[in-house]
Design a protein around this motif. Structure first.
Motif, PDB file in Angstrom:
ATOM      1  N   SER A   1       0.820  -1.208   0.000  1.00 37.82           N
ATOM      2  CA  SER A   1       0.000   0.000   0.000  1.00 37.82           C
ATOM      3  C   SER A   1       0.853   1.257   0.000  1.00 37.82           C
ATOM      4  O   SER A   1       0.593   2.199  -0.764  1.00 37.82           O
ATOM      5  N   LEU A   2       1.883   1.287   0.844  1.00 37.23           N
ATOM      6  CA  LEU A   2       2.718   2.487   0.932  1.00 37.23           C
ATOM      7  C   LEU A   2       3.509   2.716  -0.347  1.00 37.23           C
ATOM      8  O   LEU A   2       3.695   3.862  -0.774  1.00 37.23           O
ATOM      9  N   ARG A   3       3.969   1.628  -0.978  1.00 39.43           N
ATOM     10  CA  ARG A   3       4.646   1.815  -2.262  1.00 39.43           C
ATOM     11  C   ARG A   3       3.670   2.363  -3.299  1.00 39.43           C
ATOM     12  O   ARG A   3       4.020   3.268  -4.077  1.00 39.43           O
ATOM     13  N   ALA A   4       2.448   1.842  -3.308  1.00 40.87           N
ATOM     14  CA  ALA A   4       1.455   2.349  -4.260  1.00 40.87           C
ATOM     15  C   ALA A   4       1.168   3.833  -4.008  1.00 40.87           C
ATOM     16  O   ALA A   4       1.033   4.624  -4.954  1.00 40.87           O
ATOM     17  N   GLN A   5       1.071   4.214  -2.737  1.00 40.33           N
ATOM     18  CA  GLN A   5       0.822   5.618  -2.423  1.00 40.33           C
ATOM     19  C   GLN A   5       1.968   6.499  -2.907  1.00 40.33           C
ATOM     20  O   GLN A   5       1.752   7.575  -3.468  1.00 40.33           O
ATOM     21  N   ALA A   6       3.207   6.045  -2.695  1.00 43.62           N
ATOM     22  CA  ALA A   6       4.359   6.829  -3.138  1.00 43.62           C
ATOM     23  C   ALA A   6       4.425   6.910  -4.665  1.00 43.62           C
ATOM     24  O   ALA A   6       4.572   7.995  -5.238  1.00 43.62           O
ATOM     25  N   LEU A   7       4.301   5.774  -5.334  1.00 46.35           N
ATOM     26  CA  LEU A   7       4.417   5.772  -6.795  1.00 46.35           C
ATOM     27  C   LEU A   7       3.279   6.540  -7.457  1.00 46.35           C
ATOM     28  O   LEU A   7       3.438   7.049  -8.578  1.00 46.35           O
TER      29      LEU A   7
ATOM     30  N   ASP B   1       0.847  -3.267  -8.086  1.00 45.68           N
ATOM     31  CA  ASP B   1       0.467  -3.083  -6.678  1.00 45.68           C
ATOM     32  C   ASP B   1      -1.045  -2.943  -6.528  1.00 45.68           C
ATOM     33  O   ASP B   1      -1.640  -3.462  -5.573  1.00 45.68           O
ATOM     34  N   LEU B   2      -1.669  -2.258  -7.451  1.00 40.66           N
ATOM     35  CA  LEU B   2      -3.126  -2.130  -7.408  1.00 40.66           C
ATOM     36  C   LEU B   2      -3.787  -3.498  -7.535  1.00 40.66           C
ATOM     37  O   LEU B   2      -4.706  -3.830  -6.772  1.00 40.66           O
TER      38      LEU B   2
ATOM     39  N   GLY C   1      -5.017  -1.177   3.023  1.00 33.63           N
ATOM     40  CA  GLY C   1      -5.392  -1.739   1.732  1.00 33.63           C
ATOM     41  C   GLY C   1      -6.191  -0.750   0.905  1.00 33.63           C
ATOM     42  O   GLY C   1      -5.923  -0.542  -0.290  1.00 33.63           O
ATOM     43  N   VAL C   2      -7.157  -0.116   1.541  1.00 29.12           N
ATOM     44  CA  VAL C   2      -8.000   0.856   0.834  1.00 29.12           C
ATOM     45  C   VAL C   2      -7.201   2.094   0.433  1.00 29.12           C
ATOM     46  O   VAL C   2      -7.371   2.629  -0.675  1.00 29.12           O
ATOM     47  N   LEU C   3      -6.310   2.585   1.310  1.00 27.05           N
ATOM     48  CA  LEU C   3      -5.525   3.773   0.973  1.00 27.05           C
ATOM     49  C   LEU C   3      -4.690   3.555  -0.284  1.00 27.05           C
ATOM     50  O   LEU C   3      -4.582   4.448  -1.130  1.00 27.05           O
TER      51      LEU C   3
ATOM     52  N   MET D   1      -5.260   5.791  -3.704  1.00 26.01           N
ATOM     53  CA  MET D   1      -4.226   6.629  -4.295  1.00 26.01           C
ATOM     54  C   MET D   1      -3.902   6.195  -5.723  1.00 26.01           C
ATOM     55  O   MET D   1      -3.678   7.032  -6.594  1.00 26.01           O
ATOM     56  N   ALA D   2      -3.882   4.887  -5.964  1.00 26.85           N
ATOM     57  CA  ALA D   2      -3.603   4.413  -7.322  1.00 26.85           C
ATOM     58  C   ALA D   2      -4.685   4.860  -8.293  1.00 26.85           C
ATOM     59  O   ALA D   2      -4.399   5.261  -9.432  1.00 26.85           O
ATOM     60  N   THR D   3      -5.945   4.802  -7.859  1.00 26.38           N
ATOM     61  CA  THR D   3      -7.033   5.233  -8.745  1.00 26.38           C
ATOM     62  C   THR D   3      -7.057   6.764  -8.879  1.00 26.38           C
ATOM     63  O   THR D   3      -7.418   7.282  -9.928  1.00 26.38           O
TER      64      THR D   3
END
Length: 328
Positions: free
Chosen positions: A125-131, A146-147, A185-187, A191-193
Motif C-alpha cells: 500500500s505504501l509503495r502504491a501511495q508513493a508511486l 500493486d493495485l 489496503g483501501v488507501l 491513491m492508485a485510482t
C-alpha cells in the motif's frame, strides 16, 4: 489549500499531504492556516514554522539513507512482510514535501523500491501511495501491479469477513483480518485510482469495503481494531477516511448507494469531535503518528478543516512542532 510560503515545495491539491508515521508526521498535516484568532496553544502554527519544520525533517531523512539507497532496518530480510515499508514511507513523505523524484538520491531510492518483491499489505500500500505521486510512465507498471495485488488481498464476498484485509495476500481467505490492515489496503487502492489507474471491479469493490466498515462501527460511533473491541482515535480516523472514499466512489455512479454511509460518518464525526486529542484518544500512545496520519487522510478525503468544533490541523501541527528534535 497549501500555505503560500510552501506552495512551490509542497503544493498539491487541497489537503493533499502525507507523511511517514514517525518523525516527519508534520508533513501529513500541512494544509492552509486560517488567520483568525487562535487558542494560545496553536498560535505558533504559521506557514513559516511549518515550512521550516518540514525542511529540517527532510534534511534529517536524507542523512539517514542507507548506502544502498533505502531506509530499511538492517535486521530485516527481503522475505519479511514489512520489507520495503520504511523506504516507501520515507519516499512518500519526501514527495509530499516537494522533493523532486528526479533528484538522484530520491530517484535511486524509488528505483530500489520498484525492484523489491513486497509481500505485506502495509508495504504494498505504501509503495502504491508513493508511486502514485510520481508523474510519467517509468513506474506505472509497478503501480499497476500493486493495485492488482491490493484488490486480490481483499477478502472476497464468499469469505468469512468480506471487504477486510490481513497482513499478507493469503489472509484474505484464511480468516485473519484487522481494521488497521484494512485501512491501508483501501488507501493504496484509493491513491492508485486517484493517479488515474482503472479499478476493473468498480462499484463491486467499493460496496464490499463499504459493507465491511459499516459492520465494524461500534455503538458509540467509533471503530476498533476488530469488531466488539474498544474504540480508538486511530481506528475511528481510519473508519471515517475509508467511508469518505467510499462515498466519493459510489456517488460517481449512484448517489443513493452512498446514503447508508452518511449516518455512519456523522456518528464517527461526533466521536472525534468529543474525543480528539493529538495523542490517539482511547488508544495506545505508541500509535500516535499512525493516528495523526489517519486523521489527515480523513481530513483530505472529506475536505474538512474541523471535526465538529475541533481544528484537527492546528492542534495536531502545534503538538508536532513542539515535539520536533533539534536535529530535525
Amino acid at each position: 489549500m497549501p500555505p503560500s510560503v510552501s506552495a512551490a515545495r509542497v503544493g498539491r491539491s487541497q489537503c493533499r499531504t502525507a507523511s511517514p508515521i514517525a518523525g516527519v508526521a508534520l508533513v501529513a498535516l500541512l494544509c492552509s492556516i486560517p488567520t483568525a484568532a487562535q487558542p494560545a496553544a496553536t498560535r505558533g502554527v504559521t506557514d513559516e514554522t511549518v515550512a521550516s519544520a518540514i525542511e529540517r525533517g527532510v534534511a534529517w531523512l536524507k542523512t539517514r539513507q542507507d548506502t544502498v539507497k533505502h531506509w530499511e532496518h538492517g535486521e530485516l530480510e527481503a522475505q519479511d512482510r514489512t520489507w520495503g515499508g520504511d523506504t516507501a514511507l520515507v519516499c512518500l513523505a519526501l514527495l509530499y514535501a516537494g522533493e523532486s523524484p528526479n533528484e538522484k538520491y530520491l530517484s535511486d531510492a524509488l528505483n530500489w523500491l520498484q525492484e523489491q518483491k513486497l509481500s505485506g499489505t502495509y508495504s504494498v500500500s505504501l509503495r502504491a501511495q508513493a508511486l502514485s505521486l510520481v508523474p510519467g510512465p517509468k513506474r506505472r507498471s509497478v503501480l499497476r501491479d500493486d493495485l492488482r495485488w491490493l484488490v486480490r488481498a481483499m477478502a472476497p464476498r464468499a469469505a468469512q469477513t468480506p471487504g477486510a484485509y490481513g497482513y499478507v495476500l493469503e489472509d484474505a481467505n484464511n480468516g485473519w483480518w484487522d481494521n488497521s490492515n484494512s485501512q491501508y489496503g483501501v488507501l493504496g487502492v484509493w491513491m492508485a485510482t486517484e493517479a488515474g489507474l482503472e479499478l476493473t471491479q468498480g462499484s463491486q469493490f467499493w460496496e464490499l469495503i463499504r459493507d465491511h466498515w459499516l459492520r465494524q462501527q461500534e455503538p458509540d460511533g467509533g471503530w476498533g481494531y476488530r469488531k466488539d473491541g474498544p474504540t480508538s482515535g486511530s481506528m475511528t480516523a481510519a473508519g471515517l477516511a475509508t467511508l469518505y472514499v467510499v462515498m466519493d466512489r459510489l456517488q460517481r455512479t449512484n448517489i443513493r448507494e452512498a446514503d447508508p454511509v452518511r449516518g455512519a460518518v456523522e456518528r464517527g464525526l461526533d466521536w472525534l469531535g468529543r474525543e480528539f486529542t493529538p495523542d490517539n484518544p482511547r488508544g495506545e500512545l505508541r500509535w500516535k503518528y499512525y493516528y495523526l496520519y489517519g486523521v489527515e487522510r480523513a481530513g483530505r478525503a472529506s475536505g474538512r478543516k474541523y471535526f465538529r468544533s475541533r481544528d484537527w490541523f492546528r492542534e495536531g501541527a502545534a503538538d508536532l512542532l513542539a515535539g520536533q528534535h533539534s536535529d530535525g
